[in-house]
Motif scaffolding. Sequence first.
Motif, PDB file in Angstrom:
ATOM      1  N   SER A 160       0.846  -1.187   0.000  1.00 35.14           N
ATOM      2  CA  SER A 160       0.000   0.000   0.000  1.00 35.14           C
ATOM      3  C   SER A 160       0.879   1.233   0.000  1.00 35.14           C
ATOM      4  O   SER A 160       2.080   1.162   0.303  1.00 35.14           O
ATOM      5  CB  SER A 160      -0.942   0.014   1.211  1.00 35.14           C
ATOM      6  OG  SER A 160      -0.210   0.079   2.427  1.00 35.14           O
ATOM      7  N   ARG A 161       0.295   2.358  -0.346  1.00 36.54           N
ATOM      8  CA  ARG A 161       1.008   3.635  -0.274  1.00 36.54           C
ATOM      9  C   ARG A 161       0.876   4.194   1.131  1.00 36.54           C
ATOM     10  O   ARG A 161      -0.231   4.355   1.638  1.00 36.54           O
ATOM     11  CB  ARG A 161       0.427   4.619  -1.300  1.00 36.54           C
ATOM     12  CG  ARG A 161       0.773   4.289  -2.738  1.00 36.54           C
ATOM     13  CD  ARG A 161       0.175   5.321  -3.676  1.00 36.54           C
ATOM     14  NE  ARG A 161      -1.260   5.144  -3.836  1.00 36.54           N
ATOM     15  CZ  ARG A 161      -2.099   6.079  -4.301  1.00 36.54           C
ATOM     16  NH1 ARG A 161      -1.620   7.270  -4.614  1.00 36.54           N
ATOM     17  NH2 ARG A 161      -3.372   5.820  -4.438  1.00 36.54           N
ATOM     18  N   HIS A 162       1.988   4.495   1.767  1.00 34.37           N
ATOM     19  CA  HIS A 162       1.994   4.952   3.152  1.00 34.37           C
ATOM     20  C   HIS A 162       1.944   6.476   3.188  1.00 34.37           C
ATOM     21  O   HIS A 162       2.844   7.153   2.685  1.00 34.37           O
ATOM     22  CB  HIS A 162       3.247   4.447   3.870  1.00 34.37           C
ATOM     23  CG  HIS A 162       3.291   2.954   3.999  1.00 34.37           C
ATOM     24  ND1 HIS A 162       4.433   2.279   4.376  1.00 34.37           N
ATOM     25  CD2 HIS A 162       2.331   2.008   3.813  1.00 34.37           C
ATOM     26  CE1 HIS A 162       4.163   0.977   4.417  1.00 34.37           C
ATOM     27  NE2 HIS A 162       2.901   0.803   4.080  1.00 34.37           N
ATOM     28  N   VAL A 163       0.905   7.004   3.808  1.00 29.68           N
ATOM     29  CA  VAL A 163       0.702   8.449   3.873  1.00 29.68           C
ATOM     30  C   VAL A 163       0.434   8.839   5.324  1.00 29.68           C
ATOM     31  O   VAL A 163      -0.380   8.206   6.009  1.00 29.68           O
ATOM     32  CB  VAL A 163      -0.474   8.906   2.988  1.00 29.68           C
ATOM     33  CG1 VAL A 163      -0.666  10.415   3.076  1.00 29.68           C
ATOM     34  CG2 VAL A 163      -0.252   8.489   1.537  1.00 29.68           C
ATOM     35  N   LEU A 164       1.119   9.875   5.775  1.00 27.58           N
ATOM     36  CA  LEU A 164       0.888  10.428   7.110  1.00 27.58           C
ATOM     37  C   LEU A 164       0.391  11.854   6.961  1.00 27.58           C
ATOM     38  O   LEU A 164       1.026  12.679   6.298  1.00 27.58           O
ATOM     39  CB  LEU A 164       2.185  10.413   7.925  1.00 27.58           C
ATOM     40  CG  LEU A 164       2.161  11.156   9.263  1.00 27.58           C
ATOM     41  CD1 LEU A 164       1.117  10.561  10.202  1.00 27.58           C
ATOM     42  CD2 LEU A 164       3.536  11.123   9.910  1.00 27.58           C
ATOM     43  N   LEU A 165      -0.751  12.146   7.549  1.00 32.89           N
ATOM     44  CA  LEU A 165      -1.323  13.487   7.526  1.00 32.89           C
ATOM     45  C   LEU A 165      -1.233  14.094   8.917  1.00 32.89           C
ATOM     46  O   LEU A 165      -1.838  13.596   9.866  1.00 32.89           O
ATOM     47  CB  LEU A 165      -2.784  13.441   7.070  1.00 32.89           C
ATOM     48  CG  LEU A 165      -3.575  14.746   7.206  1.00 32.89           C
ATOM     49  CD1 LEU A 165      -2.927  15.869   6.407  1.00 32.89           C
ATOM     50  CD2 LEU A 165      -5.026  14.546   6.787  1.00 32.89           C
TER      51      LEU A 165
ATOM     52  N   SER B 203      10.994   4.141   5.165  1.00 35.91           N
ATOM     53  CA  SER B 203       9.723   3.427   5.056  1.00 35.91           C
ATOM     54  C   SER B 203       8.845   3.945   3.934  1.00 35.91           C
ATOM     55  O   SER B 203       7.697   3.523   3.810  1.00 35.91           O
ATOM     56  CB  SER B 203       8.967   3.532   6.392  1.00 35.91           C
ATOM     57  OG  SER B 203       9.738   3.021   7.453  1.00 35.91           O
ATOM     58  N   ALA B 204       9.361   4.876   3.127  1.00 34.00           N
ATOM     59  CA  ALA B 204       8.605   5.433   2.000  1.00 34.00           C
ATOM     60  C   ALA B 204       7.276   6.024   2.449  1.00 34.00           C
ATOM     61  O   ALA B 204       6.242   5.849   1.803  1.00 34.00           O
ATOM     62  CB  ALA B 204       8.389   4.376   0.917  1.00 34.00           C
ATOM     63  N   VAL B 205       7.305   6.749   3.557  1.00 37.29           N
ATOM     64  CA  VAL B 205       6.108   7.429   4.052  1.00 37.29           C
ATOM     65  C   VAL B 205       6.088   8.859   3.517  1.00 37.29           C
ATOM     66  O   VAL B 205       7.055   9.599   3.688  1.00 37.29           O
ATOM     67  CB  VAL B 205       6.085   7.447   5.595  1.00 37.29           C
ATOM     68  CG1 VAL B 205       4.905   8.269   6.101  1.00 37.29           C
ATOM     69  CG2 VAL B 205       6.010   6.021   6.138  1.00 37.29           C
ATOM     70  N   SER B 206       5.008   9.211   2.857  1.00 35.53           N
ATOM     71  CA  SER B 206       4.828  10.589   2.388  1.00 35.53           C
ATOM     72  C   SER B 206       4.099  11.378   3.471  1.00 35.53           C
ATOM     73  O   SER B 206       3.009  10.986   3.896  1.00 35.53           O
ATOM     74  CB  SER B 206       4.014  10.618   1.094  1.00 35.53           C
ATOM     75  OG  SER B 206       4.682   9.916   0.059  1.00 35.53           O
ATOM     76  N   VAL B 207       4.712  12.466   3.918  1.00 36.46           N
ATOM     77  CA  VAL B 207       4.131  13.269   4.992  1.00 36.46           C
ATOM     78  C   VAL B 207       3.499  14.519   4.396  1.00 36.46           C
ATOM     79  O   VAL B 207       4.138  15.272   3.657  1.00 36.46           O
ATOM     80  CB  VAL B 207       5.192  13.674   6.031  1.00 36.46           C
ATOM     81  CG1 VAL B 207       4.556  14.498   7.150  1.00 36.46           C
ATOM     82  CG2 VAL B 207       5.873  12.423   6.603  1.00 36.46           C
TER      83      VAL B 207
END
Length: 358
Positions: free
Chosen positions: A177-182, A206-210
């Motif tokens: 899945s695509r990891h996104v942190l808002l 971890s390829a998390v887009s913030v």
Amino acid sequence: MHSPPPFLPLLGRLGLLTGVMFLLASAQPQKFDVQSRLVQVPVLVTDAKGNTLDGLDTADFQLLDNGQPQKLIVDSLGSGLAPISLVIAVQTSGISAPVLEKVRKIGAMIQPLIIGERGCAAVVTFSEKVDWLQECTNSNDAIDAALSRLKPAEPRAGRMLDAVSEAVGRLNTRPNSRHVLLLISESKDRGSETSLEAVARMCESSAVSVYAFTYSAFVTGFTTKSNPITRLPIGMRRSTLGRHEPASPPTLDRQPRSTPPEQRVDVLAAGEELARLDKSNTAQVLTTLTGGTIMPFTRQAALEEVVQKLGSELQTQYVLSFTPEDRTPGYHRIELKLKREGDFLLRARPGYWAGAAQ
């Protein structure tokens, strides 16, 4: 003479069989459990007017990993994007009370506009401690209920980095899945035990887009429809003139309009970039290093607008995947070029950590 027990011959045969199996195994080529790490790079491509560019494929992009071209796979909405795993981290400091009143009203927007039918969203709050309100779910009602339970806590604590650290750990349990942190918060951390450098490295590994919906607690307090006498944040005095924090900064994805024919994203290596950025603006550092962006808001309508904007971006971005040919441990710098003539803007993360850093 006593005859040997009946089980001894059997043990002898088993021992011989074990030895033969060992010799056969030794003769086979040794196989090591080495897995090539697939690196994913979400990319937003827009024209000079801010419109997203559709219809791009593998032939339109060139990606360099530490200067070396890579073989790419490009996914888009048309070809099938991976579902989104989203963590919504909300600052619940007492000074954020007027903002929480607005955030409670956007719960019903998350599933249809951001995560879609295949994604999931979790909700975590942070003030003097980190508190999980909802694990990752696709239920619109559950997400709405979690955000509706937001309550102001200790007046000025806001352990953003500690919350981000926990959020990245939870996202790592959701593969494919695509990891996104808002972040819905002020732009700076207030009292975390985790360092900015450690958290930035975790996000990149971890390829998390913030993404960050930021606000000024002072300014936003004047936009609530509630009675200002009863709705003042806990611990705040009315005599705050000259003490308020500056408004949230503009987004960082603006680039000069005079872009060259080869569009590129090329930011300094992680250590240099951290040194360049203003570390007091925690949200700015995290969004810049992960390819996300800051979306400031003040009023309810503006908050709902940035929710729609984030959803639109996540549904229209391209996801570039590659297996690095150079697996040297450490930080790898990414350069991304669009092989089309025109005035286009690209936003992507500038690099990733590989090998022992993972």
